[in-house]
Design an enzyme around this catalytic site. Structure first.
Site, PDB file in Angstrom:
ATOM      1  N   ARG A  26      71.229  56.820  44.194  1.00  0.00           N
ATOM      2  CA  ARG A  26      70.498  56.517  42.540  1.00  0.00           C
ATOM      3  C   ARG A  26      69.262  56.638  42.308  1.00  0.00           C
ATOM      4  NH1 ARG A  26      73.789  51.089  42.510  1.00  0.00           N
ATOM      5  NH2 ARG A  26      73.480  51.242  44.811  1.00  0.00           N
ATOM      6  N   GLN A  49      49.474  34.154  38.761  1.00  0.00           N
ATOM      7  CA  GLN A  49      49.212  35.604  37.937  1.00  0.00           C
ATOM      8  C   GLN A  49      49.735  36.427  37.790  1.00  0.00           C
ATOM      9  OE1 GLN A  49      45.303  34.293  35.138  1.00  0.00           O
ATOM     10  NE2 GLN A  49      44.898  36.651  35.494  1.00  0.00           N
ATOM     11  N   ASN A  51      49.051  40.791  36.793  1.00  0.00           N
ATOM     12  CA  ASN A  51      47.953  41.762  35.801  1.00  0.00           C
ATOM     13  C   ASN A  51      48.665  43.280  36.443  1.00  0.00           C
ATOM     14  OD1 ASN A  51      46.395  39.805  34.335  1.00  0.00           O
ATOM     15  ND2 ASN A  51      45.373  39.413  36.352  1.00  0.00           N
ATOM     16  N   HIS A  65      35.061  43.168  41.551  1.00  0.00           N
ATOM     17  CA  HIS A  65      35.246  42.034  41.260  1.00  0.00           C
ATOM     18  C   HIS A  65      36.216  41.264  42.122  1.00  0.00           C
ATOM     19  CE1 HIS A  65      35.962  44.335  37.094  1.00  0.00           C
ATOM     20  NE2 HIS A  65      35.043  43.786  38.160  1.00  0.00           N
ATOM     21  N   LYS A  75      45.272  38.438  46.588  1.00  0.00           N
ATOM     22  CA  LYS A  75      45.448  39.523  45.408  1.00  0.00           C
ATOM     23  C   LYS A  75      46.587  40.052  46.457  1.00  0.00           C
ATOM     24  CE  LYS A  75      41.285  40.389  42.900  1.00  0.00           C
ATOM     25  NZ  LYS A  75      40.551  41.102  42.228  1.00  0.00           N
ATOM     26  N   HIS A 122      36.916  43.385  45.206  1.00  0.00           N
ATOM     27  CA  HIS A 122      37.904  44.350  45.345  1.00  0.00           C
ATOM     28  C   HIS A 122      37.359  45.405  43.965  1.00  0.00           C
ATOM     29  CE1 HIS A 122      42.104  45.631  43.331  1.00  0.00           C
ATOM     30  NE2 HIS A 122      41.728  46.391  44.190  1.00  0.00           N
ATOM     31  N   TYR A 135      48.441  43.672  39.677  1.00  0.00           N
ATOM     32  CA  TYR A 135      48.433  42.421  40.523  1.00  0.00           C
ATOM     33  C   TYR A 135      48.619  41.179  40.209  1.00  0.00           C
ATOM     34  CZ  TYR A 135      44.197  45.592  39.241  1.00  0.00           C
ATOM     35  OH  TYR A 135      42.723  46.442  39.327  1.00  0.00           O
ATOM     36  N   GLU A 146      33.976  33.624  37.308  1.00  0.00           N
ATOM     37  CA  GLU A 146      33.717  35.223  37.386  1.00  0.00           C
ATOM     38  C   GLU A 146      32.257  35.974  38.270  1.00  0.00           C
ATOM     39  OE1 GLU A 146      35.464  39.085  35.057  1.00  0.00           O
ATOM     40  OE2 GLU A 146      33.470  37.560  34.027  1.00  0.00           O
TER      41      GLU A 146
END
Length: 186
Positions: A26, A49, A51, A65, A75, A122, A135, A146
């Site tokens: 399948r 979170q 993303n 980042h 992450k 990253h 992510y 940030e």
């Protein structure tokens, strides 16, 4: 039986996550995230979170980042469509691999993911048109925390596999690192 195999990479704190899908006529079923299996690698809490990014054109670079403490995050990066060259740079103050980078080829076909601990920047380059990433983050996005590096900074010397195509003005405008940059203290 474990559905996620964790393989250490040359920079301590980076792990390749190899999925072991269940395959039959399948199709397949694959586990994308398991807190129990990732706990040994340092994933301590829930996913804060999730993303998704879509990159239309091959050669596009996104990143580099990271979030500064106390909002530093772990992450888990997965490629759902296409192929990317996923890069992590060690920014941990005092690390023996400070400012070294490692890249992994992630694709929808190979099913691998990159697990990145706090203290790494990253970014990635799309190796195909229509690349899509998912992510999972251990901490929510905090705009005041940030930070980023210029992906073309000669001090990093990331060897992007393709000529760099598109890049956001924000990423291209990140300043180069100075000799005074001492890294991220976790």
């Amino acid at each position: 039986m474990s559905r996620l195999a964790l393989a250490p990479l040359p920079l301590a704190g980076l792990l390749r996550v190899q999925r072991r899908p269940l395959v039959d006529e399948r199709g397949f079923f694959a586990r994308l995230f398991c807190a129990d299996e990732l706990a040994g690698a340092g994933w301590a809490g829930p996913i804060a979170q999730i993303n998704q990014s879509y990159t239309a054109l091959q050669g596009t670079v996104r990143g580099m980042h990271y979030q500064k403490p106390p909002h530093a995050e772990m992450k888990l990066v997965t490629c759902l469509r296409g192929e990317v060259w996923d890069v992590a740079v060690d920014l941990r103050q005092g690390s023996p691999t400070f400012l070294q980078w490692h890249a992994e080829h992630l694709s929808a076909d190979n099913g691998n993911a990159l697990l990145i601990l706090p203290g790494f920047a990253h970014g990635f380059q799309a190796l195909t048109d229509h690349a899509e990433l998912l992510y999972c983050h251990s901490a929510a996005y905090a705009p005041a925390a940030e930070a980023g590096l210029n992906p073309l900074d000669p001090r990093l010397a990331v060897a992007w596999p393709l000529p760099v195509g598109q890049m956001s003005p924000r990423d291209a405008g990140q300043p180069g690192m100075t000799e005074e940059f001492e890294g991220v203290r976790l």
